[in-house]
Design a protein around this motif. Structure first.
Motif, PDB file in Angstrom:
ATOM      1  N   ALA A   1       0.870  -1.177   0.000  1.00  0.00           N
ATOM      2  CA  ALA A   1       0.000   0.000   0.000  1.00  0.00           C
ATOM      3  C   ALA A   1       0.906   1.225   0.000  1.00  0.00           C
ATOM      4  O   ALA A   1       1.546   1.526   1.015  1.00  0.00           O
ATOM      5  N   TRP A   2       0.941   1.921  -1.117  1.00  0.00           N
ATOM      6  CA  TRP A   2       1.931   2.967  -1.364  1.00  0.00           C
ATOM      7  C   TRP A   2       1.251   4.334  -1.411  1.00  0.00           C
ATOM      8  O   TRP A   2       0.274   4.533  -2.131  1.00  0.00           O
ATOM      9  N   THR A   3       1.768   5.264  -0.618  1.00  0.00           N
ATOM     10  CA  THR A   3       1.258   6.640  -0.611  1.00  0.00           C
ATOM     11  C   THR A   3       2.446   7.576  -0.763  1.00  0.00           C
ATOM     12  O   THR A   3       3.440   7.445  -0.046  1.00  0.00           O
ATOM     13  N   SER A   4       2.348   8.536  -1.709  1.00  0.00           N
ATOM     14  CA  SER A   4       3.506   9.391  -1.946  1.00  0.00           C
ATOM     15  C   SER A   4       3.101  10.773  -2.418  1.00  0.00           C
ATOM     16  O   SER A   4       2.146  10.942  -3.183  1.00  0.00           O
ATOM     17  N   ALA A   5       3.866  11.747  -1.919  1.00  0.00           N
ATOM     18  CA  ALA A   5       3.843  13.106  -2.447  1.00  0.00           C
ATOM     19  C   ALA A   5       5.295  13.534  -2.630  1.00  0.00           C
ATOM     20  O   ALA A   5       5.724  14.586  -2.204  1.00  0.00           O
ATOM     21  N   SER A   6       6.082  12.640  -3.255  1.00  0.00           N
ATOM     22  CA  SER A   6       7.518  12.836  -3.403  1.00  0.00           C
ATOM     23  C   SER A   6       7.815  13.991  -4.345  1.00  0.00           C
ATOM     24  O   SER A   6       6.924  14.575  -4.963  1.00  0.00           O
ATOM     25  N   VAL A   7       9.107  14.297  -4.470  1.00  0.00           N
ATOM     26  CA  VAL A   7       9.515  15.417  -5.317  1.00  0.00           C
ATOM     27  C   VAL A   7       9.096  15.188  -6.765  1.00  0.00           C
ATOM     28  O   VAL A   7       8.750  16.140  -7.474  1.00  0.00           O
ATOM     29  N   ASP A   8       9.114  13.952  -7.245  1.00  0.00           N
ATOM     30  CA  ASP A   8       8.668  13.673  -8.612  1.00  0.00           C
ATOM     31  C   ASP A   8       7.209  14.056  -8.809  1.00  0.00           C
ATOM     32  O   ASP A   8       6.824  14.617  -9.834  1.00  0.00           O
ATOM     33  N   ILE A   9       6.408  13.730  -7.825  1.00  0.00           N
ATOM     34  CA  ILE A   9       4.975  14.019  -7.924  1.00  0.00           C
ATOM     35  C   ILE A   9       4.704  15.507  -7.762  1.00  0.00           C
ATOM     36  O   ILE A   9       3.911  16.099  -8.497  1.00  0.00           O
ATOM     37  N   ARG A  10       5.409  16.152  -6.839  1.00  0.00           N
ATOM     38  CA  ARG A  10       5.192  17.583  -6.615  1.00  0.00           C
ATOM     39  C   ARG A  10       5.610  18.426  -7.816  1.00  0.00           C
ATOM     40  O   ARG A  10       4.914  19.372  -8.192  1.00  0.00           O
ATOM     41  N   THR A  11       6.720  18.081  -8.442  1.00  0.00           N
ATOM     42  CA  THR A  11       7.183  18.865  -9.585  1.00  0.00           C
ATOM     43  C   THR A  11       6.325  18.629 -10.822  1.00  0.00           C
ATOM     44  O   THR A  11       6.364  19.419 -11.763  1.00  0.00           O
ATOM     45  N   ALA A  12       5.556  17.539 -10.832  1.00  0.00           N
ATOM     46  CA  ALA A  12       4.627  17.300 -11.937  1.00  0.00           C
ATOM     47  C   ALA A  12       3.255  17.885 -11.647  1.00  0.00           C
ATOM     48  O   ALA A  12       2.310  17.661 -12.406  1.00  0.00           O
ATOM     49  N   ALA A  13       3.154  18.641 -10.552  1.00  0.00           N
ATOM     50  CA  ALA A  13       1.892  19.290 -10.168  1.00  0.00           C
ATOM     51  C   ALA A  13       0.773  18.266 -10.036  1.00  0.00           C
ATOM     52  O   ALA A  13      -0.367  18.502 -10.409  1.00  0.00           O
ATOM     53  N   THR A  14       1.112  17.114  -9.475  1.00  0.00           N
ATOM     54  CA  THR A  14       0.159  16.032  -9.277  1.00  0.00           C
ATOM     55  C   THR A  14      -0.149  15.905  -7.785  1.00  0.00           C
ATOM     56  O   THR A  14       0.753  16.050  -6.963  1.00  0.00           O
ATOM     57  N   PRO A  15      -1.398  15.668  -7.414  1.00  0.00           N
ATOM     58  CA  PRO A  15      -1.720  15.497  -5.993  1.00  0.00           C
ATOM     59  C   PRO A  15      -1.123  14.209  -5.451  1.00  0.00           C
ATOM     60  O   PRO A  15      -0.484  13.445  -6.166  1.00  0.00           O
ATOM     61  N   VAL A  16      -1.351  13.971  -4.187  1.00  0.00           N
ATOM     62  CA  VAL A  16      -0.847  12.757  -3.550  1.00  0.00           C
ATOM     63  C   VAL A  16      -1.335  11.520  -4.299  1.00  0.00           C
ATOM     64  O   VAL A  16      -2.492  11.421  -4.688  1.00  0.00           O
ATOM     65  N   VAL A  17      -0.417  10.570  -4.507  1.00  0.00           N
ATOM     66  CA  VAL A  17      -0.741   9.343  -5.226  1.00  0.00           C
ATOM     67  C   VAL A  17      -0.854   8.202  -4.224  1.00  0.00           C
ATOM     68  O   VAL A  17       0.012   8.032  -3.362  1.00  0.00           O
ATOM     69  N   ARG A  18      -1.921   7.420  -4.346  1.00  0.00           N
ATOM     70  CA  ARG A  18      -2.116   6.243  -3.507  1.00  0.00           C
ATOM     71  C   ARG A  18      -2.395   5.050  -4.411  1.00  0.00           C
ATOM     72  O   ARG A  18      -3.316   5.091  -5.230  1.00  0.00           O
ATOM     73  N   GLU A  19      -1.592   3.996  -4.256  1.00  0.00           N
ATOM     74  CA  GLU A  19      -1.772   2.801  -5.076  1.00  0.00           C
ATOM     75  C   GLU A  19      -1.528   1.551  -4.243  1.00  0.00           C
ATOM     76  O   GLU A  19      -0.791   1.589  -3.247  1.00  0.00           O
ATOM     77  N   ASN A  20      -2.118   0.446  -4.681  1.00  0.00           N
ATOM     78  CA  ASN A  20      -1.907  -0.857  -4.059  1.00  0.00           C
ATOM     79  C   ASN A  20      -1.338  -1.823  -5.082  1.00  0.00           C
ATOM     80  O   ASN A  20      -1.791  -1.858  -6.232  1.00  0.00           O
ATOM     81  N   ARG A  21      -0.340  -2.568  -4.661  1.00  0.00           N
ATOM     82  CA  ARG A  21       0.221  -3.610  -5.520  1.00  0.00           C
ATOM     83  C   ARG A  21       0.020  -4.968  -4.845  1.00  0.00           C
ATOM     84  O   ARG A  21       0.389  -5.160  -3.684  1.00  0.00           O
ATOM     85  N   HIS A  22      -0.577  -5.905  -5.573  1.00  0.00           N
ATOM     86  CA  HIS A  22      -0.812  -7.244  -5.063  1.00  0.00           C
ATOM     87  C   HIS A  22       0.172  -8.207  -5.725  1.00  0.00           C
ATOM     88  O   HIS A  22       0.352  -8.164  -6.951  1.00  0.00           O
ATOM     89  N   GLU A  23       0.770  -9.079  -4.921  1.00  0.00           N
ATOM     90  CA  GLU A  23       1.735 -10.030  -5.466  1.00  0.00           C
ATOM     91  C   GLU A  23       1.533 -11.401  -4.861  1.00  0.00           C
ATOM     92  O   GLU A  23       1.331 -11.549  -3.652  1.00  0.00           O
TER      93      GLU A  23
END
Length: 355
Positions: A57-79
């Motif tokens: 369960a991944w939540t990020s507002a990293s520098v990559d996301i901030r410089t792309a003017a994108t809001p916080v990203v939340r994703e789930n990866r199932h393996e």
């Protein structure tokens, strides 16, 4: 590499483990990953089936996301991973299949391995072949679909030099062909501060070479200093066709302060160069038309200190196990616009048993 402190217990039916891993860092990224693993004998103690499931369960507002003017990203990866292992005399073989899915990535991979013990089990030769077929997508864009194929092999030789000393040599080769950029990253080209904003002349999608060959050599050693204390060391050298070079050195001290309790303190130092097409700022197109905003392709270094613990309590039939990890790390970027260092904290806990 197994510790020289105690031998592995004989199989007694199977194992069941559950755990959770949490990582958070100063770049505003958090990963929470629960995991479950079942290992079960099939017919005899020499044949085992392994089934593992994990969720990231991944939540990020990293520098990559901030410089792309994108809001916080939340994703789930199932393996999920399913594997079988068979031992027969001084030989063993294994096979496994891994499936991973997230909103913008689908991964399939298979692995086939084997090993043989020689010279009264003082030498172990092992090998593994693996292949993967992945599909790269873009969340919210069903028309974006790019393939990525990968494969490779690993060979190793482990030597029991003395009753208290182990040495291992390993080599790994990997090859990838297909889409290896991020469909979410855009790169500033021409003027400005290296970021995609109003001062940038051009803001272009990231483009990476579509072929990458990777090589890694590993040397490991372990020395028992006492019946309940051992010291391990690892060195790894890596290079690839993108001209990235890296060195990894690690050392750990393991001890058994009480019956059933093992503690290990590990320190790891890592350093890498940048790829041939990485630039902090692109003033004009590079030969081949490659652009990247991937900080993992820049020159960087990291340090990590970790404390592991595992406790095993025998029962009349089987045993219970509990483990924990606390680790801290610092990653320093030599030439990446918008970020010079990241501090990270890792925590994990495990509970399981053998039956």
């Amino acid at each position: 590499m197994a510790l020289l402190l105690a031998s592995e217990p004989s199989p007694i039916g199977g194992q069941l483990r559950g755990g959770i891993y949490v990582r958070t860092d100063s770049d505003r990224t958090t990963v929470i990953s629960p995991r479950a693993h079942v290992r079960q004998q099939i017919g005899s103690p020499q044949t085992n089936l392994d089934v593992t499931y994990s969720l990231d369960a991944w939540t990020s507002a990293s520098v990559d996301i901030r410089t792309a003017a994108t809001p916080v990203v939340r994703e789930n990866r199932h393996e999920g991973v399913v594997g079988v292992e068979r031992e027969r005399g001084n030989t063993a073989w294994s096979a496994s299949y891994r499936f991973s899915h997230e909103p913008d990535y689908l991964a399939n991979s298979a692995t086939l391995g084997g090993k043989v013990d020689l010279a009264q089990r003082t030498i172990t030769l092992a090998g593994r072949l693996f292949g993967a077929l992945d599909r790269v997508g873009r969340s919210g864009d069903p028309t974006f679909r790019e393939p990525l194929r990968a494969g490779g092999a690993l060979v190793s030789a482990t030597f029991v030099l003395t009753r208290t000393t182990l040495l291992q040599l390993a080599y790994e080769l990997r090859g990838s062909l297909g889409y290896m950029a991020s469909p979410y990253r855009f790169v500033a080209v021409g003027g400005g501060d290296g970021l995609c904003n109003e001062t940038t002349q051009f803001c272009l999608p990231e483009v990476h070479p579509r072929r990458r060959n990777r090589h890694a050599w590993v040397l490991r050693a372990r020395q028992a200093l006492h019946r309940k204390v051992s010291l391990g060391a690892t060195y790894r050298f890596y290079y690839d066709s993108w001209q990235l070079r890296s060195h990894t050195a690690a050392a750990d001290l393991s001890l058994m302060p009480a019956r059933g309790l093992t503690l290990a303190l590990e320190y790891r130092l890592y350093a890498q160069s940048s790829t041939f097409f990485y630039r902090a700022r692109y003033m004009s197109p590079e030969p081949g038309g490659y652009f990247t905003r991937d900080r993992e392709l820049s020159s960087l270094g990291s340090q990590r200190l970790a404390l592991h613990s595992i406790y095993t309590r025998p029962l009349k039939r089987g045993a219970i196990e509990a483990g924990a990890l606390v680790a801290g790390s610092r990653i320093g970027y030599d030439d990446f616009v918008g970020l010079s260092r990241v501090w990270a904290l890792e925590l994990s806990a495990m509970l399981g048993g053998r039956y």
